[in-house]
Design a protein around this motif. Structure first.
Motif, PDB file in Angstrom:
ATOM      1  N   ALA A  49       0.841  -1.200   0.000  1.00  0.00           N
ATOM      2  CA  ALA A  49       0.000   0.000   0.000  1.00  0.00           C
ATOM      3  C   ALA A  49       0.872   1.244   0.000  1.00  0.00           C
ATOM      4  N   ALA A  51       0.034   4.193   0.272  1.00  0.00           N
ATOM      5  CA  ALA A  51      -0.413   5.174   1.258  1.00  0.00           C
ATOM      6  C   ALA A  51       0.294   4.997   2.592  1.00  0.00           C
ATOM      7  N   VAL A  79      -7.453   1.104   0.336  1.00  0.00           N
ATOM      8  CA  VAL A  79      -7.057   2.254   1.149  1.00  0.00           C
ATOM      9  C   VAL A  79      -8.218   3.255   1.146  1.00  0.00           C
ATOM     10  N   ALA A  82      -6.439   8.218   3.149  1.00  0.00           N
ATOM     11  CA  ALA A  82      -5.014   8.508   3.148  1.00  0.00           C
ATOM     12  C   ALA A  82      -4.810   9.992   3.386  1.00  0.00           C
ATOM     13  N   SER A  87      -3.090   7.111   7.548  1.00  0.00           N
ATOM     14  CA  SER A  87      -3.637   6.382   6.410  1.00  0.00           C
ATOM     15  C   SER A  87      -4.165   5.050   6.914  1.00  0.00           C
ATOM     16  N   CYS A  89      -5.612   1.250   5.898  1.00  0.00           N
ATOM     17  CA  CYS A  89      -5.684   0.201   4.883  1.00  0.00           C
ATOM     18  C   CYS A  89      -6.545  -0.932   5.417  1.00  0.00           C
TER      19      CYS A  89
END
Length: 273
Positions: A49, A51, A79, A82, A87, A89
């Motif tokens: 990810a 982010a 996600v 963010a 952030s 996930c």
């Protein structure tokens, strides 16, 4: 109170795929060790990810829907939020076409702020002064991957008054105590109820949430960790365990809570890997 920081962004990102690598050496009663699975998922999400970037993990929540085996675990990662401060996930893992776990992780940078330490390490003898605990391989095959030295008189299956275990733990491969390793440590000791019981039984985790502290922001310590697990409440076939992990120099690394299913006492069966 604001539901989110004013400088955060909220945009649903496209779903992507990742793969968590499950080590077959981390085997428990009838599936991969829950803490290891959660740690593998965190590693895969962090690597996949964008982010998350290089920001530290702040929380990880994992719901275990079914036992996970030793095959690679495909994850669908989304996600939903963010921003500069945090952030989030979310992830879902599947094997044989069915979900086996779902969860979420929050990543965020550190910044100046007030400090408070509410969970200090208990005063116990150092690791070299504590005896080695050999967990039965049939009960916990993964125990070969760690060295466990109980730091109090409370021992598994000793029929004690308290449902609590405190022990020094270190990994056999001397891995650094990063966020993934700390997740594993929150679940590495037997359930707190084992200190109160005399007969083993499966107590699989249904949900595990880990909160990481800023002690990991400056890098992962190595060597021994002091781990405490205690059952806060049990009844109607369920139990709630709290875990705390400190570094060898007494820094708080993580706090965790998990919901467990208390099953009937049966002989553990290790499936072929």
């Amino acid at each position: 109170m604001r539901a989110s920081p004013p400088d955060s962004t909220h945009a649903t990102h496209a779903t992507s795929d990742a793969v968590a690598r499950i080590d077959p050496l981390w085997w428990s009663w009838a599936g991969a060790h829950g803490g290891h699975v959660a740690a593998a998922a965190l590693s895969a999400v962090r690597d996949h990810a964008a982010a998350a970037g290089q920001h530290p993990a702040r929380t990880l929540t994992t719901h275990f829907l079914a036992p996970v085996d030793a095959r690679p675990l495909p994850l669908t990662v989304t996600v939903p939020s963010a921003g500069r401060r945090a952030s989030t996930c979310t992830f879902t893992g599947q094997q044989d076409g069915r979900p086996v776990l779902v969860g979420s992780a929050v990543f965020g940078p550190g910044r100046p702020g007030p400090s408070y330490e509410g969970s200090t390490a208990p005063a116990v003898p150092g690791a070299p002064e504590c005896p080695l605990l050999d967990l039965p391989v049939g009960l916990a095959p993964f125990a070969k991957q760690v060295e466990i030295r109980p730091a109090t008189e409370d021992l598994p299956l000793a029929g004690g008054e308290k449902a609590e275990l405190v022990a020094w733990v270190r990994f056999a491969d001397d891995r650094p105590l990063d966020a993934e390793a700390v997740v594993t440590l929150t679940d590495v000791l037997p359930p707190g109820l084992y200190a109160h019981w005399r007969t083993p039984r499966p107590v699989p985790t249904a949900e595990l949430t880990v909160h990481f502290t800023d002690a990991l922001d400056d890098g992962a310590p190595r060597g021994w960790a002091l781990v405490r697990i205690r059952t806060e409440q049990a009844g109607s076939g369920w139990a709630v365990d709290d875990s705390t992990v400190w570094s060898a120099d007494g820094r708080l690394l993580a706090l965790a809570r998990q919901a467990r299913v208390v099953q009937r006492a049966t002989a553990p069966v290790r499936e072929a890997l």
